[in-house]
Scaffold this motif. Sequence first.
Motif, PDB file in Angstrom:
ATOM      1  N   GLY A 397      57.099  -0.209 -37.596  1.00 32.59           N
ATOM      2  CA  GLY A 397      58.409   0.210 -37.120  1.00 32.59           C
ATOM      3  C   GLY A 397      58.328   1.380 -36.164  1.00 32.59           C
ATOM      4  N   ASP A 398      57.461   2.341 -36.484  1.00 33.29           N
ATOM      5  CA  ASP A 398      57.270   3.481 -35.589  1.00 33.29           C
ATOM      6  C   ASP A 398      56.635   3.043 -34.277  1.00 33.29           C
ATOM      7  N   GLY A 399      55.752   2.046 -34.339  1.00 30.04           N
ATOM      8  CA  GLY A 399      54.941   1.707 -33.180  1.00 30.04           C
ATOM      9  C   GLY A 399      55.603   0.823 -32.150  1.00 30.04           C
ATOM     10  N   PHE A 400      55.985  -0.395 -32.540  1.00 33.73           N
ATOM     11  CA  PHE A 400      56.479  -1.356 -31.556  1.00 33.73           C
ATOM     12  C   PHE A 400      57.743  -0.864 -30.860  1.00 33.73           C
ATOM     13  N   SER A 401      58.588  -0.142 -31.583  1.00 30.59           N
ATOM     14  CA  SER A 401      59.830   0.336 -30.965  1.00 30.59           C
ATOM     15  C   SER A 401      59.565   1.399 -29.906  1.00 30.59           C
ATOM     16  N   ASN A 402      58.371   2.014 -29.919  1.00 30.53           N
ATOM     17  CA  ASN A 402      58.038   2.990 -28.872  1.00 30.53           C
ATOM     18  C   ASN A 402      58.070   2.364 -27.482  1.00 30.53           C
ATOM     19  N   MET A 403      57.961   1.032 -27.425  1.00 30.20           N
ATOM     20  CA  MET A 403      57.987   0.346 -26.134  1.00 30.20           C
ATOM     21  C   MET A 403      59.378   0.300 -25.512  1.00 30.20           C
ATOM     22  N   VAL A 404      60.421   0.501 -26.329  1.00 27.97           N
ATOM     23  CA  VAL A 404      61.781   0.256 -25.827  1.00 27.97           C
ATOM     24  C   VAL A 404      62.756   1.414 -26.004  1.00 27.97           C
ATOM     25  N   ILE A 405      62.396   2.452 -26.768  1.00 31.33           N
ATOM     26  CA  ILE A 405      63.384   3.503 -27.030  1.00 31.33           C
ATOM     27  C   ILE A 405      63.347   4.581 -25.942  1.00 31.33           C
ATOM     28  N   GLY A 409      59.278  10.315 -25.328  1.00 29.83           N
ATOM     29  CA  GLY A 409      58.963  11.137 -24.168  1.00 29.83           C
ATOM     30  C   GLY A 409      57.807  10.606 -23.347  1.00 29.83           C
ATOM     31  N   VAL A 410      56.765  10.087 -24.016  1.00 29.58           N
ATOM     32  CA  VAL A 410      55.588   9.579 -23.293  1.00 29.58           C
ATOM     33  C   VAL A 410      55.974   8.352 -22.474  1.00 29.58           C
ATOM     34  N   LEU A 411      56.749   7.427 -23.063  1.00 34.08           N
ATOM     35  CA  LEU A 411      57.205   6.251 -22.323  1.00 34.08           C
ATOM     36  C   LEU A 411      58.019   6.659 -21.101  1.00 34.08           C
ATOM     37  N   MET A 412      58.977   7.570 -21.304  1.00 34.55           N
ATOM     38  CA  MET A 412      59.848   7.972 -20.206  1.00 34.55           C
ATOM     39  C   MET A 412      59.060   8.703 -19.112  1.00 34.55           C
ATOM     40  N   ALA A 413      58.055   9.470 -19.524  1.00 34.06           N
ATOM     41  CA  ALA A 413      57.218  10.164 -18.540  1.00 34.06           C
ATOM     42  C   ALA A 413      56.430   9.168 -17.706  1.00 34.06           C
ATOM     43  N   ILE A 414      55.858   8.167 -18.350  1.00 31.96           N
ATOM     44  CA  ILE A 414      55.009   7.190 -17.651  1.00 31.96           C
ATOM     45  C   ILE A 414      55.826   6.365 -16.661  1.00 31.96           C
ATOM     46  N   ILE A 415      56.971   5.818 -17.115  1.00 31.43           N
ATOM     47  CA  ILE A 415      57.762   5.006 -16.182  1.00 31.43           C
ATOM     48  C   ILE A 415      58.413   5.892 -15.127  1.00 31.43           C
ATOM     49  N   GLY A 416      58.631   7.170 -15.450  1.00 29.63           N
ATOM     50  CA  GLY A 416      59.156   8.103 -14.455  1.00 29.63           C
ATOM     51  C   GLY A 416      58.141   8.366 -13.365  1.00 29.63           C
ATOM     52  N   ILE A 417      56.896   8.592 -13.749  1.00 21.79           N
ATOM     53  CA  ILE A 417      55.821   8.805 -12.777  1.00 21.79           C
ATOM     54  C   ILE A 417      55.644   7.559 -11.902  1.00 21.79           C
ATOM     55  N   ALA A 418      55.774   6.389 -12.537  1.00 23.50           N
ATOM     56  CA  ALA A 418      55.568   5.126 -11.812  1.00 23.50           C
ATOM     57  C   ALA A 418      56.800   4.687 -11.031  1.00 23.50           C
ATOM     58  N   LEU A 419      57.917   5.414 -11.160  1.00 19.20           N
ATOM     59  CA  LEU A 419      59.176   5.076 -10.470  1.00 19.20           C
ATOM     60  C   LEU A 419      59.696   3.701 -10.886  1.00 19.20           C
ATOM     61  N   PHE A 422      64.324   2.611 -16.193  1.00 20.39           N
ATOM     62  CA  PHE A 422      64.241   2.228 -17.604  1.00 20.39           C
ATOM     63  C   PHE A 422      64.813   0.836 -17.841  1.00 20.39           C
ATOM     64  N   GLU A 423      65.954   0.517 -17.176  1.00 21.72           N
ATOM     65  CA  GLU A 423      66.572  -0.785 -17.430  1.00 21.72           C
ATOM     66  C   GLU A 423      65.672  -1.932 -16.961  1.00 21.72           C
ATOM     67  N   LYS A 424      64.872  -1.700 -15.908  1.00 25.19           N
ATOM     68  CA  LYS A 424      63.927  -2.725 -15.455  1.00 25.19           C
ATOM     69  C   LYS A 424      62.792  -2.892 -16.457  1.00 25.19           C
ATOM     70  N   TRP A 425      62.282  -1.753 -16.945  1.00 25.14           N
ATOM     71  CA  TRP A 425      61.226  -1.813 -17.948  1.00 25.14           C
ATOM     72  C   TRP A 425      61.724  -2.508 -19.208  1.00 25.14           C
ATOM     73  N   PHE A 426      62.944  -2.173 -19.641  1.00 29.27           N
ATOM     74  CA  PHE A 426      63.507  -2.756 -20.861  1.00 29.27           C
ATOM     75  C   PHE A 426      63.654  -4.269 -20.713  1.00 29.27           C
ATOM     76  N   LYS A 427      64.157  -4.712 -19.563  1.00 32.31           N
ATOM     77  CA  LYS A 427      64.327  -6.144 -19.309  1.00 32.31           C
ATOM     78  C   LYS A 427      62.984  -6.867 -19.372  1.00 32.31           C
TER      79      LYS A 427
END
Length: 452
Positions: A397-405, A409-419, A422-427
């Motif tokens: 539960g802690d792990g897989f949801s890290n891909m979408v929440i 912070g780490v997820l948001m930092a990575i997709i932020g750096i990559a431009l 979030f809605e594209k990543w989520f889709k």
Amino acid sequence: MVPSGSYERTTENFHNIQRTVAIPGTYKEIPKHYSFKGLILGDDVPGEASPTSLLGLFSSIPKGMNQAAPLIFFIFIIGAVFNLIQHTGTINVFIFYLLKKFRESPVLLTFILYTGFALAATFLGMGAEFIPLIPILLILSKEMGYDRLFGVSLLLIPEGIGWSTAITNPFTVQIAQQIAELPMGSGILLRIVMFLICFTIGFVFLMRYGKKVKKDRAKSIMPDDPFILGKESTLHEIPFTKKHFWIAVSSLVLFGLILFAVQTMGWGLIEMTGGFFTVGLLTILISGMSGNESMKAFIRGLEIMIVPALIVGFARGIQVVMQEGQIIDTLLFHTATMLSEMPKLFAVEGMYVFQTLMNFFIPSASGQAMVSMPLMVPLADLLGITRQTAVLAFISGDGFSNMVIPTNGVLMAIIGIALVPFEKWFKFVFPLFLILSLVAAIFLVIADFIGY
């Protein structure tokens, strides 16, 4: 609208580190104080909880940035140091080598990188340590004919799967097993099988998308993205020199030492930031850049990271609102109560769903373990569910949801750096998240059936 409440807490030692854990059976609801002043400015009354005010809502953003300061500074320094190394041409030299070596087999290069990230995450719990590699993965993705999303996914998918299956992840399974009073490393066989299945599913998912995008760019999740990485990331062949060799050697050695210190000496983001700052200084010295040239490259790297750093602060602000409203323990208490009234099989799956939802409010794995596991362990005993199964529900539960929440912070930092929005990543990733969640649910049924 959500009642406020709290558990009593006590301090316990885990690996000689003091941590605060919730005490089961001590939940008490806290009366809320409502007032017009409280609605606008906030109105604290001793012994009562106050709903988050309008001012508190906006203040949660700088408070979130303050709480996330170590990660924000880490992001800034990573960007600056990477830009310094990129400025010397070292990265261009080695990317050209990789592309030349694997030009006829990009799938093999993808598999090697994918496997490395997955193994590092599942055995060592690595995640934020990979942030420096994002610009390199984007360059590789572009040169191999894929899109921006593929480059990000080449890290986020295997890292997410490795972290979630947690063969020996010290930040999830080891802490949870200590709280559950289980032998360290126990139950590893089922987690290895789960890792291999999820690993395969993730790789097939990634390569199917990559093949589709390579064949027809219009089928990309970001079809209108020109995938321009900027002048700093434009590849041009340059001769290999001793300068490039020593910059690469010093960077790789220090990177390895930093990872070793994280695993053995308890280094956190602040110490890692200092380590990468050292990498930057050595790069300047070895390259022979002037002070003016190196400062311009350093500042340019900081500028690139402004938006990712702000995104992390905004994401943490959501957690600030939940904490100040004192509703997290309320959600925990009512969920535990509801699970205790369910049949055992439904309760097992309910634990997984609960940990998935709780990860939105407490995206820190160790923090979530300290809050939820002291309550889930006695609940599992009461329902006849093994403690090992409760641990499996937590790490999944802690792990897989890290891909979408968006609070990760780490997820948001990575997709932020990559431009990558979030809605594209989520889709893109949500179908994979559903598939992996189904796999986790099946493994929890198996774990309950065999008395895991």
